[in-house]
Enzyme design. Structure first.
Site, PDB file in Angstrom:
ATOM      1  N   ASP A   5      -2.811   0.947   4.428  1.00 38.71           N
ATOM      2  CA  ASP A   5      -2.476   0.881   3.014  1.00 38.71           C
ATOM      3  C   ASP A   5      -1.332   1.846   2.762  1.00 38.71           C
ATOM      4  O   ASP A   5      -1.431   3.031   3.102  1.00 38.71           O
ATOM      5  CB  ASP A   5      -3.697   1.259   2.165  1.00 38.71           C
ATOM      6  CG  ASP A   5      -3.440   1.074   0.668  1.00 38.71           C
ATOM      7  OD1 ASP A   5      -2.487   0.367   0.327  1.00 38.71           O
ATOM      8  OD2 ASP A   5      -4.194   1.646  -0.132  1.00 38.71           O
ATOM      9  N   ARG A  25      -9.545  -1.520   4.929  1.00 38.68           N
ATOM     10  CA  ARG A  25      -8.190  -2.005   5.204  1.00 38.68           C
ATOM     11  C   ARG A  25      -7.665  -1.367   6.482  1.00 38.68           C
ATOM     12  O   ARG A  25      -7.998  -0.212   6.793  1.00 38.68           O
ATOM     13  CB  ARG A  25      -7.261  -1.705   4.036  1.00 38.68           C
ATOM     14  CG  ARG A  25      -6.959  -0.245   3.812  1.00 38.68           C
ATOM     15  CD  ARG A  25      -6.792   0.092   2.359  1.00 38.68           C
ATOM     16  NE  ARG A  25      -8.061   0.120   1.670  1.00 38.68           N
ATOM     17  CZ  ARG A  25      -8.223   0.630   0.448  1.00 38.68           C
ATOM     18  NH1 ARG A  25      -7.201   1.114  -0.196  1.00 38.68           N
ATOM     19  NH2 ARG A  25      -9.401   0.644  -0.124  1.00 38.68           N
ATOM     20  N   ASP A  41       0.913   3.423  -0.326  1.00 34.94           N
ATOM     21  CA  ASP A  41       1.013   3.587  -1.776  1.00 34.94           C
ATOM     22  C   ASP A  41       2.231   4.438  -2.098  1.00 34.94           C
ATOM     23  O   ASP A  41       2.407   5.523  -1.510  1.00 34.94           O
ATOM     24  CB  ASP A  41      -0.229   4.269  -2.355  1.00 34.94           C
ATOM     25  CG  ASP A  41      -1.385   3.311  -2.566  1.00 34.94           C
ATOM     26  OD1 ASP A  41      -1.121   2.110  -2.731  1.00 34.94           O
ATOM     27  OD2 ASP A  41      -2.541   3.760  -2.560  1.00 34.94           O
ATOM     28  N   ARG A  90      -3.208  -6.463   7.573  1.00 36.29           N
ATOM     29  CA  ARG A  90      -4.044  -6.219   6.395  1.00 36.29           C
ATOM     30  C   ARG A  90      -4.459  -7.536   5.748  1.00 36.29           C
ATOM     31  O   ARG A  90      -3.640  -8.444   5.565  1.00 36.29           O
ATOM     32  CB  ARG A  90      -3.310  -5.354   5.372  1.00 36.29           C
ATOM     33  CG  ARG A  90      -4.170  -5.097   4.129  1.00 36.29           C
ATOM     34  CD  ARG A  90      -3.599  -4.091   3.179  1.00 36.29           C
ATOM     35  NE  ARG A  90      -4.477  -3.922   2.035  1.00 36.29           N
ATOM     36  CZ  ARG A  90      -4.241  -3.106   1.020  1.00 36.29           C
ATOM     37  NH1 ARG A  90      -3.128  -2.376   1.021  1.00 36.29           N
ATOM     38  NH2 ARG A  90      -5.098  -3.019   0.006  1.00 36.29           N
TER      39      ARG A  90
END
Length: 413
Positions: free
Chosen positions: A210, A207, A212, A197
């Protein structure tokens, strides 16, 4: 959970709770119950509150008036937490059709890992499906002191915030971990970096992967580096959809609503675009691939978004099926028929080694494997790039077929 940032605003557990959810769940349980002892009833109520309603700790008291002469009542009272109902045989699982890593090896956390972290995954660069599989693999193998428990279905979504970029693939995972929130955040950033990334790209830009953190137990954190529950979760269908596959009853302690309620609000709100589509990856013919980086096409599973018919060719490697029993028992005949189906335009080939005809004699695991596995191997050896499903209700047969090159388990039960 102390944070190093002096300006951090932290509440461990909020004072409020959606009591209506608890009342409704307990009322339904009691109305449908037929327990013979108050001890069994209080335990069941506590289990429902903890496991279904996500109450961290509860005291339950049940009284039976005038059960004993000269006594006002008999009763039982217990106090329980989530640890009291932790399943001793809990093992990693996933909903049918969900995104799972091809590697089945164990992860790095002991069974006693006590924190529950719900993590969202997204990618829109290169081989998106490959990126997600690698991301899930990393959660299984390379996230220290953690154990992957469950994964969601797979979703294709249009970009949000910055719309001039490629669509995303999204999923979510439940991880049991011994890492504290900031430690978990650091490790996830490390995994993102190792996957390539580019952190210099503008915010919400393309990206490769990712991660989260959406929820971490029932903790509420607000700091410069981490916010839990995720600050924008309530407006993101691409995260709420996968999250609800795993648990629709997670309580958002800032908003006082469950993940299911938040998702339902977005899906019924007229001004919110319906741009989140549940998909399943199917091995693609080379000339039909919309993305040259991906060896699969993503077929929508929602009839409202399904734009084309998918044709399945049937290959029965049995002597007693409805219409073609005995026609494709030999390996050469079976592969020749598979080739004909492929050339005629079939999108999937479904291979079965046991007849479901009424009155058909059952076939054991070893015989069913003997019938279908060589066929799957030969099809793959001859280079047919087509999804193969295996028609079986035996787990052992499904595993052997997947190892031989099948893509889908068609459980006839």
């Amino acid at each position: 959970l102390p944070l190093p940032d002096d300006n951090a605003k932290l509440n461990k557990v909020p004072r409020y709770r959606n009591y209506r959810t608890v009342v409704d769940a307990v009322s339904e349980l009691v109305e449908q119950s037929s327990y013979r002892t108050v001890e069994a009833l209080v335990t069941s109520i506590a289990r429902t509150a903890v496991k279904v309603c996500k109450v961290p700790k509860i005291t339950v008291r049940v009284e039976k008036p005038s059960a004993i002469t000269f006594a006002a009542c008999t009763g039982a009272e217990i106090t329980r937490t989530a640890d009291d109902f932790a399943a001793a045989n809990e093992s990693p699982r996933a909903p049918a059709g969900s995104l799972v890593s091809a590697d089945g090896s164990c992860s790095t956390a002991p069974d006693s890992a006590r924190h529950s972290a719900y993590i969202a995954l997204g990618t829109n660069i290169g081989d998106r499906l490959g990126n997600l599989h690698k991301a899930v693999f990393n959660l299984r193998k390379n996230l220290p002191r953690s154990r992957l428990i469950e994964t969601s279905f797979l979703y294709e979504t249009l970009p949000m915030y910055v719309t001039d970029q490629a669509p995303f693939l999204n999923a979510a995972c439940l991880v049991k971990t011994e890492l504290e929130p900031l430690e978990l955040l650091d490790e996830l950033k490390r995994l993102e970096f190792e996957m390539g990334r580019d952190f210099t790209v503008y915010r919400n830009g393309p990206r490769v992967i990712d991660y989260d953190i959406l929820f971490y137990d029932e903790v509420v954190i607000e700091s410069d580096v981490l916010t839990i529950p995720h600050a924008l979760l309530h407006e993101r269908r691409f995260q709420l959809g996968p999250l609800c596959d795993i648990d629709r009853d997670l309580m958002h302690h800032r908003l006082g609503k469950t993940s299911g309620t938040l998702f339902r609000h977005l899906t019924t709100h007229n001004e919110v675009p319906d741009d989140t589509v549940q998909v399943t990856p199917l091995k693609a013919r080379w000339h039909t691939r919309p993305n040259p980086h991906e060896g699969c096409i993503l077929k929508p599973l929602n009839p409202k978004t399904q734009k084309e018919t998918v044709f399945m060719g049937i290959l029965n490697c049995t002597p007693d099926s409805f219409s073609d029993g005995g026609d494709f028992v030999s390996l050469d005949a079976a592969v020749e028929h598979a080739t004909r189906l492929f050339n005629d335009g079939a999108d999937i080939i479904d291979i079965g080694g046991q007849s479901t005809r009424p009155g058909a004699d059952p076939v054991g695991v070893e015989e069913e494997i003997r019938r279908i596995v060589p066929v799957i191997k030969r099809i793959r050896e001859e280079g047919m790039e087509i999804p193969i499903s295996v028609d079986t209700f035996y787990a052992e047969v499904a595993a052997a077929a997947l190892d031989a090159g099948a893509d889908i388990v068609n459980d006839v039960t």
